[in-house]
Write a protein that holds these residues in place. Structure first.
Motif: not given
Length: 453
Positions: A369-382
């Motif tokens: 869950p913590a690792r997935e949180t890292l992707f919440t602050v990148v552009p949608r396509a990423q």
């Protein structure tokens, strides 16, 4: 019930149904994976552990080929369409392999078994990657820190149910019958995804300018070159992500933040693979028939998932909310370092089960869950393309490195002590990378909040 969820799992009333639907979605995905995984392990051992090591390289190559195809799906179809296509494709594949295992039983372990092993390994990563990509596209960074632990509980319940169901069914119907059961779970996952997609709007709060790989703003709703909490007028209407098939690779290598995530994932995969091959060797020494090995692998998975459930239900959300993402990311390297030392000292199957249960519990209950949180602050396509590249090809690259390293250490006669000596320095580097990623995620999250005010 709703009041209990709001109080115990830190949910707001409007978040309860989305989280429950997300949990059901994840339950179906992991039940499909885990009901078949014991069969994958048993089939893979038909030609010995050395063959399995080379199958990891085959998996890496197949993952490389599949990534641009997935990129095309993401670019050309709306979210719920490419999610449905992906899961239904794998559901159909399970039925094809079921037919092969039933009608060509003499080929199991020679051709069908090995092909299934590689195919399932790709299926395993894409199924979980796509689920979490859907989640980070649906929940905000603040929500992810509070709710992803609760969402993951649904997956763990599915991961508990899958091995239990496999252990119960195999003695009566055999290993091959598990495949159509898994296919049914994937169809149910598609239904849950559609309902969740109709209820939760896809996020488009992309923050431009913080990443050199981010696309330049062209939308009239942007303010000052940034998209601020863009909302779709109709939750059933989702915009195409667009772009090209290889955007995931390009944006990953151009972004230090995404490269850091890739490095973290690579180390996760290496450590997991070292444990995996140690388990294969110990189980293969105990039992020499496919169904017997399937039952043992199912029991080990059940113990692991039960431990994970406790962590997810009671601890994960509190760790990320109170101690931060960095602490959650560091816990797994610490667990690995201590566990390999204990395994090297004792050298027993019991110690391995304890280590694997702790590893998987922290990995799935806290780190994931913590690792997935890292992707919440990148552009949608990423969130879809770069994440797909990292969670599939990079992860399978780590698998290949770990498999060959474990084989080399074995040929050198270093045993469990050699594994521990190899793992400890990597665990230190891994922990340092986790701290940096946690700091970068908080920084990006703060910048996004500043832009929105």
């Amino acid at each position: 019930m709703i009041l209990l969820l709001q109080t115990f799992l830190q949910m707001k009333r409007k978040e309860v149904w989305p989280v429950m639907l997300a949990g059901l979605f994840f339950f179906c995905v992991l039940a499909a994976l885990m009901v078949v995984r014991p069969a994958r392990e048993a089939l893979g051992l038909q030609r010995g552990i050395e063959t399995v090591r080379w199958l990891f390289l085959g998996t890496l190559l197949l993952t490389l080929l599949v990534n641009p195809l997935f990129g095309v799906l993401v670019s050309r179809f709306r979210r719920r369409v490419f999610v449905s296509i992906t899961y239904l494709f794998f559901a159909a594949g399970l039925l094809v392999f079921y037919a092969l295992l039933v009608f060509t039983p003499t080929a199991v372990g020679q051709t069908s078994g090995m092909v299934f092993y590689v195919w399932f390994s790709v299926f395993n990563l894409f199924a979980t990657m796509l689920f979490w990509a859907f989640m980070v596209d649906s929940f905000t960074p603040d929500q992810s820190e509070r709710l992803f632990g609760a969402v993951a509980v649904g997956g763990t319940l599915g991961a508990l149910f899958g091995p239990w169901l496999a252990g119960a069914l195999v003695p009566h119907v055999g290993t091959a019958a598990l495949l159509p059961v898994a296919s049914g779970f994937l169809v149910a996952a598609v239904v849950a995804a559609h309902v969740l997609g109709a209820l939760v709007k896809p996020r488009a709060d992309r923050v431009f300018g913080t990443d050199p790989s981010s696309p330049q703003p062209t939308d009239p709703h942007m303010q000052g070159g940034r998209v601020i909490n863009e909302v779709y007028p109709d939750p059933l209407e989702e915009r195409l992500i667009g772009g090209k098939a290889w955007d995931g690779f390009k944006t990953t290598v151009q972004s230090p933040y995404l490269l850091g995530i890739a490095g973290y994932v690579l180390l996760v995969a290496i450590m997991a693979t070292l444990l995996y091959f140690t388990r294969l060797q110990m189980v293969s020494a105990l039992v020499d028939d496919t169904d017997g090995r399937t039952v043992i692998f199912a029991r080990i998975d059940f113990i692991t998932q039960a431990t994970t459930l406790v962590l997810q239900a009671l601890i994960t959300g509190h760790i990320m909310r109170r101690l931060g993402v960095a602490v959650a990311l560091v816990l797994l390297p610490v667990t690995v370092a201590l566990g390999f030392v204990g395994l090297a000292v004792t050298g027993t199957l019991t110690a391995l089960i304890v280590l694997e249960a702790a590893f998987r519990a922290v990995q799935r209950g806290i780190m994931r869950p913590a690792r997935e949180t890292l992707f919440t602050v990148v552009p949608r396509a990423q969130r879809y393309k770069s994440k797909a590249f990292i969670d599939t090809f990079v992860y399978r690259g780590g698998d290949a490195v770990g498999a060959q390293t474990e084989g080399l250490l074995g040929r050198l006669g270093m045993g469990l002590a050699g594994l521990a000596a190899f793992a400890l320095p990597l665990a230190v580097l891994w922990a340092m990378l986790g701290v940096w990623l946690g700091w970068m995620q908080r920084k990006r999250k703060g910048e996004s909040h500043d832009d929105a005010t």
